[in-house]
Write an enzyme that holds these catalytic residues in place. Structure first.
Site, PDB file in Angstrom:
ATOM      1  N   GLY A 218       0.802  -1.223   0.000  1.00  0.00           N
ATOM      2  CA  GLY A 218       0.000   0.000   0.000  1.00  0.00           C
ATOM      3  C   GLY A 218       0.833   1.271   0.000  1.00  0.00           C
ATOM      4  N   SER A 267     -10.391  -0.557   5.258  1.00  0.00           N
ATOM      5  CA  SER A 267      -9.434  -1.623   4.952  1.00  0.00           C
ATOM      6  C   SER A 267      -9.640  -2.828   5.862  1.00  0.00           C
ATOM      7  CB  SER A 267      -8.013  -1.109   5.119  1.00  0.00           C
ATOM      8  OG  SER A 267      -7.778  -0.090   4.185  1.00  0.00           O
ATOM      9  N   SER A 269     -12.081  -4.935   5.949  1.00  0.00           N
ATOM     10  CA  SER A 269     -13.434  -5.020   6.494  1.00  0.00           C
ATOM     11  C   SER A 269     -14.432  -5.652   5.536  1.00  0.00           C
ATOM     12  CB  SER A 269     -13.925  -3.636   6.898  1.00  0.00           C
ATOM     13  OG  SER A 269     -13.072  -3.095   7.873  1.00  0.00           O
ATOM     14  N   LYS A 271     -14.390  -5.877   1.675  1.00  0.00           N
ATOM     15  CA  LYS A 271     -14.648  -5.563   0.272  1.00  0.00           C
ATOM     16  C   LYS A 271     -14.291  -6.729  -0.641  1.00  0.00           C
ATOM     17  CE  LYS A 271     -12.103  -1.898   0.256  1.00  0.00           C
ATOM     18  NZ  LYS A 271     -11.802  -2.015   1.687  1.00  0.00           N
ATOM     19  N   THR A 272     -13.059  -7.221  -0.522  1.00  0.00           N
ATOM     20  CA  THR A 272     -12.637  -8.302  -1.425  1.00  0.00           C
ATOM     21  C   THR A 272     -13.561  -9.502  -1.262  1.00  0.00           C
ATOM     22  OG1 THR A 272     -10.351  -7.549  -1.443  1.00  0.00           O
ATOM     23  CG2 THR A 272     -10.729  -9.848  -2.016  1.00  0.00           C
ATOM     24  N   ASN A 380      -1.807  -8.930   8.434  1.00  0.00           N
ATOM     25  CA  ASN A 380      -1.992  -8.197   7.170  1.00  0.00           C
ATOM     26  C   ASN A 380      -1.244  -8.877   6.024  1.00  0.00           C
ATOM     27  OD1 ASN A 380      -3.064  -6.032   5.605  1.00  0.00           O
ATOM     28  ND2 ASN A 380      -1.099  -4.946   5.732  1.00  0.00           N
ATOM     29  N   ARG A 382      -0.832 -10.884   2.591  1.00  0.00           N
ATOM     30  CA  ARG A 382      -1.650 -10.600   1.396  1.00  0.00           C
ATOM     31  C   ARG A 382      -1.305 -11.512   0.238  1.00  0.00           C
ATOM     32  NH1 ARG A 382      -5.191  -5.641   1.392  1.00  0.00           N
ATOM     33  NH2 ARG A 382      -5.046  -5.036   3.557  1.00  0.00           N
ATOM     34  N   GLU A 508     -23.678 -15.712   3.074  1.00  0.00           N
ATOM     35  CA  GLU A 508     -24.990 -15.342   3.624  1.00  0.00           C
ATOM     36  C   GLU A 508     -25.310 -13.862   3.361  1.00  0.00           C
ATOM     37  OE1 GLU A 508     -27.367 -17.468   5.453  1.00  0.00           O
ATOM     38  OE2 GLU A 508     -26.157 -18.716   4.127  1.00  0.00           O
ATOM     39  N   ASN A 509     -24.273 -13.060   3.095  1.00  0.00           N
ATOM     40  CA  ASN A 509     -24.521 -11.647   2.802  1.00  0.00           C
ATOM     41  C   ASN A 509     -25.391 -11.477   1.558  1.00  0.00           C
ATOM     42  OD1 ASN A 509     -22.949 -11.050   5.027  1.00  0.00           O
ATOM     43  ND2 ASN A 509     -21.078 -10.726   3.840  1.00  0.00           N
TER      44      ASN A 509
END
Ligand code: GTP
Ligand code: MN
Ligand code: MN
Length: 597
Positions: A218, A267, A269, A271-272, A380, A382, A508-509
């Site tokens: 980042g 970040s 939380s 998204k991906t 973190n 990745r 489930e989202n």
């Protein structure tokens, strides 16, 4: 390729002859940096496939990359970073515009010439004995007028390999720069990695980024947060567009209706994970295809907002990803992937706790054999994977106009107070929803984890200008777009009194997406509250979740909301004069409503 390497013995001449011969201004800027950095050699990445193979080979020979077991992971490697360089460092990140007001209350600022002289002192002569890589890139679909281009200079082959995976690198980019005359210059110097002299500096008046003494993604992959968010948010402000820290996906309903849904969560939380969502088994006929997992750029087309993805790859959080939570990610990162700071199994597979809790011993992210499994992978850590590996990519990814956005979600990690989903009554209330994001901090940035912090639109670390002006820009965009997306706020992370997540999350989202789709079709009813519209739980399809849990997820605790609003107010006040009047009105409306309850 030989020609490029040969001519590079005389770097300055090479730049004049080979690169931007139709763009003397850019050549001039490059020459200045060549003189300052004094590289031994210059390589221009015109052929990304060739250089990716070459650099991966060299780093593997030097044991800087560890090849993973080919039986399970082809063409994939593990990289261990310096232990002091594992996350974004916001205290070292600057928005350096001539006018301090442009940085606003929430960004670090230094006067551009002052900051430059500090940085130039640090980087002078720092590429002696090193190769300078010049990486030309395009952000967005190659043929789109909404795409942009630039060049990153770096002395770090790990950075080059990652850039090749996450952006469109090569000759097309050089052509675009020459044809449009528009570009951003991004300079990255690995330096000594001295964390007390680290700078990620954005000179927003002159389309220049300089990053020094860091090689963390980042901070060093400047196409990503540096350009696609900080610099691009400034371009967006000036061109009635938006550059957002949002995932986006194209959802198809059983009847074939399409919905473009984007979402901004801070970040680490979700998204991906949401962008790669899999349909629950009992929701046959629903389908979701990915446009972007981290960043979108939006523009107005046919009176609607359309989104393109400026990136060509994922730089995703590894821990938490596994066959249950995100099987689709696993289909993408089992090849052509660089894992950074994960642990390693004794049979050569990348590893973090939830991926396979059955092992008893692994090499931790420092490379030491350990049985302390919980701390073996960095939180973190990745994966860097090209987006073309993802099996469910939306065809709109290649479309020059992109995906039409019908709904935008805001969200964040909140263990209490915030309901599973609620809808804004208006665009302005939706902007307030975004401005009100407070979330528990994660390992994506250095500092304490689990502390509540304000992170409006998930952009606090990434907005390239004054956040008050940014709120105004959101309000203005709502007036320019006729078919405004509906705005929602979601929270997958509410916990019960035992500290367990109430909502199962992940695939489930999709049930929340179903409710959102039926709101867009004006089919589902909703209950009006001072903090927005919430589902009528009698009609909310919640899968196997019991009524009791559903009631907990949608409980509105008014004293808690009043406390929330009172805690947010000083943050808004700190933003000062640039905080829009219209947003204050929305805020006070909400607060009055909550007080009356
Ligand atoms: P950046 O890439 O840093 O911008 O973060 P991101 O927003 O893409 O976050 P990501 O999807 O990688 O998720 C971060 C962490 O949250 C991972 O450990 C996930 O397993 C976890 N997570 C994602 N979605 C959910 C969910 O629905 N429920 C729960 N409980 N955890 C989730
Ligand atoms: Mn991100
Ligand atoms: Mn992500």
């Amino acid at each position: 390729m030989g020609d490029i390497e040969n001519i590079s013995k005389n770097p300055e001449n090479q730049l004049k002859m080979l690169l931007f011969h139709r763009n003397p201004e850019l050549n001039g800027r490059l020459e200045t940096f060549v003189r300052m950095l004094e590289p031994a050699n210059i390589v221009v990445i015109t052929d990304p496939d060739f250089y990716e193979k070459k650099l991966v080979g060299e780093m593997a020979t030097d044991h800087e990359l560890i090849e993973l077991n080919r039986k399970y992971y082809s063409n994939s490697y593990l990289y261990r970073s310096n232990p002091d360089d594992v996350a974004r460092t916001e205290k070292d990140t600057y928005i350096s515009s001539l006018d301090e007001k442009n940085a606003g209350a929430t960004n670090n600022w230094m006067e551009p010439e002052h900051l430059k002289s500090r940085i130039f002192n640090l980087i002078k002569g720092s590429m002696k004995n090193k190769t300078m890589y010049i990486v030309p890139f395009i952000l967005g679909p190659a043929g789109s007028k909404y795409s942009e281009a630039g060049i990153q200079i770096t002395d770090n082959p790990y950075v080059v390999i990652n850039l090749i995976k996450i952006s469109l690198v090569g000759k097309e980019a050089i052509n675009r720069i020459e044809n449009t005359g528009k570009y951003v210059v991004a300079i990255h110097v690995t330096g000594t990695l001295d964390k007390n002299n680290r700078y990620i500096a954005h000179f927003t008046d002159e389309d220049l980024i300089i990053s020094v003494n860091t090689a963390y993604g980042g901070n060093a992959l400047l196409t990503k947060k540096g350009y696609a968010l900080r610099i691009a948010s400034v371009h967006a402000r000036d061109n009635s567009r938006m550059a957002e820290h949002m995932m986006a996906l194209e959802v198809t309903s059983p009847s074939g209706r399409k919905y473009g849904i984007s979402g901004a969560f801070p970040s680490a939380s979700g998204k991906t994970n949401l962008s790669m969502i899999r349909t629950p088994t009992d929701m046959a006929g629903w389908d979701a295809q990915l446009l972007s997992d981290d960043i979108i750029w939006m523009h107005i087309n046919n009176d609607s907002l359309y989104a393109i993805n400026p990136e060509y790859g994922f730089f995703g959080v590894a821990p938490g990803t596994n066959a249950t939570t995100n099987p689709n990610a696993m289909k993408a990162f089992n090849r052509d992937t660089i894992f950074t700071n994960t642990a390693l199994t004794t049979d050569g597979k990348p590893w973090w706790y939830s991926l396979d809790p059955s092992v008893s011993e692994v090499y931790d992210w420092h490379g030491n054999l350990t049985t302390d499994l919980k701390n073996a992978a960095h939180p973190n850590s990745r994966f860097t994977t090209p987006i073309k590996n993802y099996p469910y990519l939306s065809s709109k990814f290649y479309d020059n106009e992109g995906l039409k956005i019908d709904a935008m979600l805001f969200g964040g990690r909140r263990s209490d107070l915030i309901p599973l989903v609620r809808q804004a009554k208006s665009w302005a209330q939706g902007v307030l929803f975004g401005a009100m994001i407070r979330a528990e901090t994660t390992a994506a940035t250095t500092g304490k984890v689990g502390i509540l912090r304000n992170d409006p639109m998930a952009m606090i670390p990434f907005c390239g200008y004054n956040i008050g002006d940014y709120f105004q820009h959101w309000l203005d965009m709502g007036k320019l777009v006729q078919h405004r997306p509906e705005i929602f706020y979601v929270n997958w992370f509410r916990k019960d009194s035992d500290g367990n997540f109430i909502w199962p999350g992940f695939s489930e989202n999709f049930r929340v997406i179903e409710w959102i789709a039926s709101r867009l079709d004006a089919k589902a009813n909703a209950i009006e509250t001072p903090v927005g519209l919430i589902p009528d739980i009698a009609n909310f399809a919640s899968g196997n979740l019991g009524k009791n849990k559903l009631e907990q997820l949608f409980e509105i605790d008014y004293p808690g909301w009043l406390k929330e609003l009172n805690e947010i107010e000083p943050f808004f006040k700190k933003i000062g004069d640039s905080f829009p009047e219209e947003l204050w009105r929305e805020f006070h409306n909400m607060k009055d409503g909550v007080e009356k309850q």
